[in-house]
Design an enzyme around this catalytic site. Structure first.
Site, mmCIF file in Angstrom:
data_model
loop_
_atom_site.group_PDB
_atom_site.id
_atom_site.type_symbol
_atom_site.label_atom_id
_atom_site.label_comp_id
_atom_site.label_asym_id
_atom_site.label_seq_id
_atom_site.Cartn_x
_atom_site.Cartn_y
_atom_site.Cartn_z
ATOM 1 N N GLU A 1 -2.615 -1.645 -3.153
ATOM 2 C CA GLU A 1 -3.704 -0.843 -2.596
ATOM 3 C C GLU A 1 -3.338 0.633 -2.627
ATOM 4 O O GLU A 1 -2.163 0.995 -2.549
ATOM 5 C CB GLU A 1 -3.950 -1.230 -1.127
ATOM 6 N N HIS B 1 0.861 -1.184 0.000
ATOM 7 C CA HIS B 1 0.000 0.000 0.000
ATOM 8 C C HIS B 1 0.896 1.232 0.000
ATOM 9 O O HIS B 1 1.142 1.840 1.054
ATOM 10 C CB HIS B 1 -0.907 -0.013 1.233
ATOM 11 N N HIS C 1 -8.045 -5.390 7.600
ATOM 12 C CA HIS C 1 -7.802 -4.320 8.566
ATOM 13 C C HIS C 1 -8.034 -4.841 9.981
ATOM 14 O O HIS C 1 -9.154 -5.134 10.378
ATOM 15 C CB HIS C 1 -8.668 -3.081 8.343
#
Length: 237
Positions: free
Chosen positions: A70, A43, A190
């Protein structure tokens, strides 16, 4: 079996903290694959405080499992994804200064932007996923964008797990069922951890993939990376 994609941002954070190339991000990614993980997630953020944009290009050359990038689809990020052509791009509505992802997309408000962005990626053969809260309206909105998958934002589940796990899991069960009926694949991520992942996998139907980074790396400090990857795989069977 639900696939495990390991987010290696924290390894990059550790590397950057001292400069140099320890830990070696590319070797770590290859080792994680060798230990059995079915994907590598990164990410990158605009300030490159952990994953650098060059890392994305370097990892493309060596990742042989699923490669997931991401990020917030600002022009620089879109250019990176089109240049590297990962297996999957996951769109996350991060603010520039966000410490970590903290909300899913409002797929109604940003419908046109998401639809156009997703169409661009799919024209290049890149599977798309949208980071969303477990809300029926947001999933229905996601279905209108043409996305292949959604990634359910699981912080609320993680926070509620030790208080009332049955209550905290219910929105995710319903969200996954709706997504499946709408023809959208279901990912999640998450704050998933060794403590809460097995129950999530058991209860949430149609779960294709989880992306786990912070908890996995922290647990690995105590238990060893190979052991932790194997433990996740065992819980996801």
């Amino acid at each position: 079996m639900t696939k495990l994609s390991v987010n290696i941002n924290k390894l990059a954070t550790l590397r950057n903290a001292r400069g140099g190339n320890v830990p070696n991000l590319l070797k770590s990614a290859k080792d994680i694959e060798d230990f059995g993980a079915q994907g590598i997630t990164i990410h990158p953020r605009p300030d490159e405080r952990h994953i650098r944009y060059q890392d994305a290009h370097d990892l493309k050359k060596i990742v042989t499992t699923e490669y997931n990038i991401e990020g917030n689809p600002v022009p620089k990020f879109i250019d990176l994804v089109l240049a590297t052509k990962p297996t999957q791009v996951t769109l996350v509505p991060d603010a520039v200064d966000a410490l970590t992802s903290n909300a899913g997309w409002d797929t109604k408000t940003h419908a046109l932007f998401l639809k156009e962005t997703i169409a661009t990626f799919k024209q290049h053969g890149i599977r798309t996923s949208i980071f969303v809260d477990p809300e029926i309206a947001m999933i229905e909105g996601a279905a209108q964008t043409g996305t292949d998958r959604i990634e359910l934002y699981t912080e609320s589940y993680a926070e509620g797990f030790n208080i009332d796990k049955e209550k905290s899991i219910q929105p995710f069960i319903e969200a996954a069922e709706i997504a499946y009926k709408l023809g959208i694949g279901v990912n999640a991520g998450h704050d998933l951890s060794l403590d809460n992942i097995a129950y999530f996998k058991e209860k949430v139907p149609h779960l294709l993939e989880v992306s786990i980074g912070h908890a996995l790396i922290c647990e690995s400090i105590y238990l060893g990376l190979e052991n932790v990857v194997s433990m996740y795989l065992n819980r996801l069977q």
